[in-house]
Enzyme design. Sequence first.
Site, PDB file in Angstrom:
ATOM      1  N   SER A   1       0.928  -0.944   0.287  1.00  0.00           N
ATOM      2  CA  SER A   1       0.051   0.380   0.121  1.00  0.00           C
ATOM      3  C   SER A   1       0.802   1.167   0.437  1.00  0.00           C
ATOM      4  O   SER A   1       0.959   1.212  -1.269  1.00  0.00           O
ATOM      5  CB  SER A   1      -0.913  -0.068   1.030  1.00  0.00           C
ATOM      6  OG  SER A   1      -2.033  -1.049   0.730  1.00  0.00           O
TER       7      SER A   1
ATOM      8  N   ASP B   1       9.086   4.906 -10.875  1.00  0.00           N
ATOM      9  CA  ASP B   1       8.640   5.642 -11.745  1.00  0.00           C
ATOM     10  C   ASP B   1       8.919   7.118 -12.522  1.00  0.00           C
ATOM     11  O   ASP B   1       9.395   7.753 -13.531  1.00  0.00           O
ATOM     12  CB  ASP B   1       6.955   6.242 -11.794  1.00  0.00           C
ATOM     13  CG  ASP B   1       6.425   3.995 -12.212  1.00  0.00           C
ATOM     14  OD1 ASP B   1       6.851   3.292 -12.126  1.00  0.00           O
ATOM     15  OD2 ASP B   1       5.350   3.899 -12.338  1.00  0.00           O
TER      16      ASP B   1
ATOM     17  N   LYS C   1      -0.888  -4.283  -3.348  1.00  0.00           N
ATOM     18  CA  LYS C   1      -2.381  -4.092  -2.651  1.00  0.00           C
ATOM     19  C   LYS C   1      -2.129  -2.231  -3.683  1.00  0.00           C
ATOM     20  O   LYS C   1      -1.332  -1.347  -3.119  1.00  0.00           O
ATOM     21  CB  LYS C   1      -1.738  -3.693  -2.006  1.00  0.00           C
ATOM     22  CG  LYS C   1      -3.229  -3.097  -0.811  1.00  0.00           C
ATOM     23  CD  LYS C   1      -3.815  -3.163   0.641  1.00  0.00           C
ATOM     24  CE  LYS C   1      -5.105  -1.803   0.580  1.00  0.00           C
ATOM     25  NZ  LYS C   1      -5.252  -0.749   1.104  1.00  0.00           N
TER      26      LYS C   1
END
Length: 572
Positions: free
Chosen positions: A301, A312, A326
């Site tokens: 999470s 990214d 998750k």
Amino acid sequence: MAQNKSNRYLPIIMALCVVIGIIIGTFYTNHFSGNRLNIINSGSNRLNNILHIIDDQYVDKVDIDSLVDKAIPLILAELDPHSVYINAKDVQIATDDLKGSFSGVGIEFTIREDTIHVQNVISNGPAERAGLVAGDKIVSVDDKPFVGKIVTNEEAMHRLKGPKDTKVKLGVLRYGSNKVQYFTVTRGDIPVKSISATYMLDENTGYIRIKSFGETTYSDLLISLAKLSQEGFSNLVIDLRDNTGGYLQSAVQMVNEFLPKDRLIVYTQGRKSPRHDYRSDGRGSYQKIPLVVLINEGSASASEIFAGAIQDNDRGTIIGRRSFGKGLVQQQLPFADGSLIRLTVARYYTPSGRCIQKPYTAGGDKNYEQDLISRYEHGEFFNQDSIKHTGPAYKTSIGRTVYGGGGITPDIFVPEDTLGMTSYYKQASMSGLILQFAFTYTDDNRLKLNNFKEMMELSDYLVKQNTVDKFATYADQRGLKRRNLMIMKSHKLLERYINSRIIYNMLDESAWNQYLNIDDPVIKATMKVFKNNEAFPKKPEPKAEDNKKVAMNSKMPYEHLPLVHPNLIAVS
């Protein structure tokens, strides 16, 4: 003439219809009175009606509140694996880890032989001020015996926690004495540490271990960074291994410290939740420091939000094993009775556009629950080629390929260390015998062990005490047969596990982390990255497949870093 005859019988026909209607109405009234069922009722009304009927007509007395507590989880289970109901009794336990503090007596304890054993006493906390010490056994609470089967973690929490400034009387058996001593403890605010270790791995590299993303984790991070700055760190390791998540707000604030202005951190989107972008505001103080983030299969999470944003944006290197997977965001919705539900209201997406939620089937998915075991059996913990990518490929800001649909895959894979693994070691660790031995050894030798205040000197002392042989004797007396050849093969693993727990018992969690990091393969891989100046990812060589559409929208207008709803959580 025929028309007149028809009109003559019309009153009779109408009278018969009325009589028949009364008869039918009476029949249904007699058979269904009190049920108040309505065939066009909505689903929610039907649930209310069912509870009313049970309360009104069931053969025995029914505790409706208890029935609701059991029914709501079954309803939420039909949605997704992370929408859950928490009854009023368990709310405090479920939310304390995410809060900055709670009110209690200030001890860490373990339950052995149906008795509370004080493992650590929080420095300058209520229990220490009252006179309790590590090794004490709590045998009564407020003059009522508290030993035996009644002693559970939940019941102990219930009795020891309470409003600030209230008092609790504890009966204690101290090592070497058979006489119960009594201490009155005035409950106070106990800080919840979400950062368990902050120290220098070497003269250049700072290390921060984050356990969860709670209300105070961001401010705690700033304190840790300031501490490392005083020690002159020029590289940074953020360890998120086994961090199951927490508040989305905390993750966003923390990532913001490391990103330049106007970088997408994460966005959320759901059926009733329009897309919401969270971007960096450019105020972070550590935008250029070489950074490594550690993850494993227990990182979930908010941990994945953090790692995904760093990966990214090509801001740092991710090392370890694939994370949990998750990508669902819950909102906490409280009820008047103190209970609450954590309802999934959106999915979160990393900057490249990937949702890293692993596949699941609504209504209870055994494969989802067993996913980590399946990964282990499939060999994913030991071989990078065994990682299954179930989602599409995306591109980072410089064109590196990343995958959605099942966690964050690290840039550098480090397998689980199996050197020296034997069936004896597995039995010893999974049975709990190592934890039991470590606590017993700590208790029996506490006076000697108190002389050691530093991790390394205590570690050196324990090596000379041959704790592995002592454990083997202890375990053999409790049903784990001594296997000398296996013990020799697993000696290093056994010694590491046993001594780490004794260090934890005598010092603290930070010392425990430092000890385990000494020969950790993931830490070794991290130090190699810094040594080779490879913390910042490099742009890949152009390939034909790189012409595919890149998911990241780099032209999105800048927005100030938004305030995240405080009830939005991302926790597994």
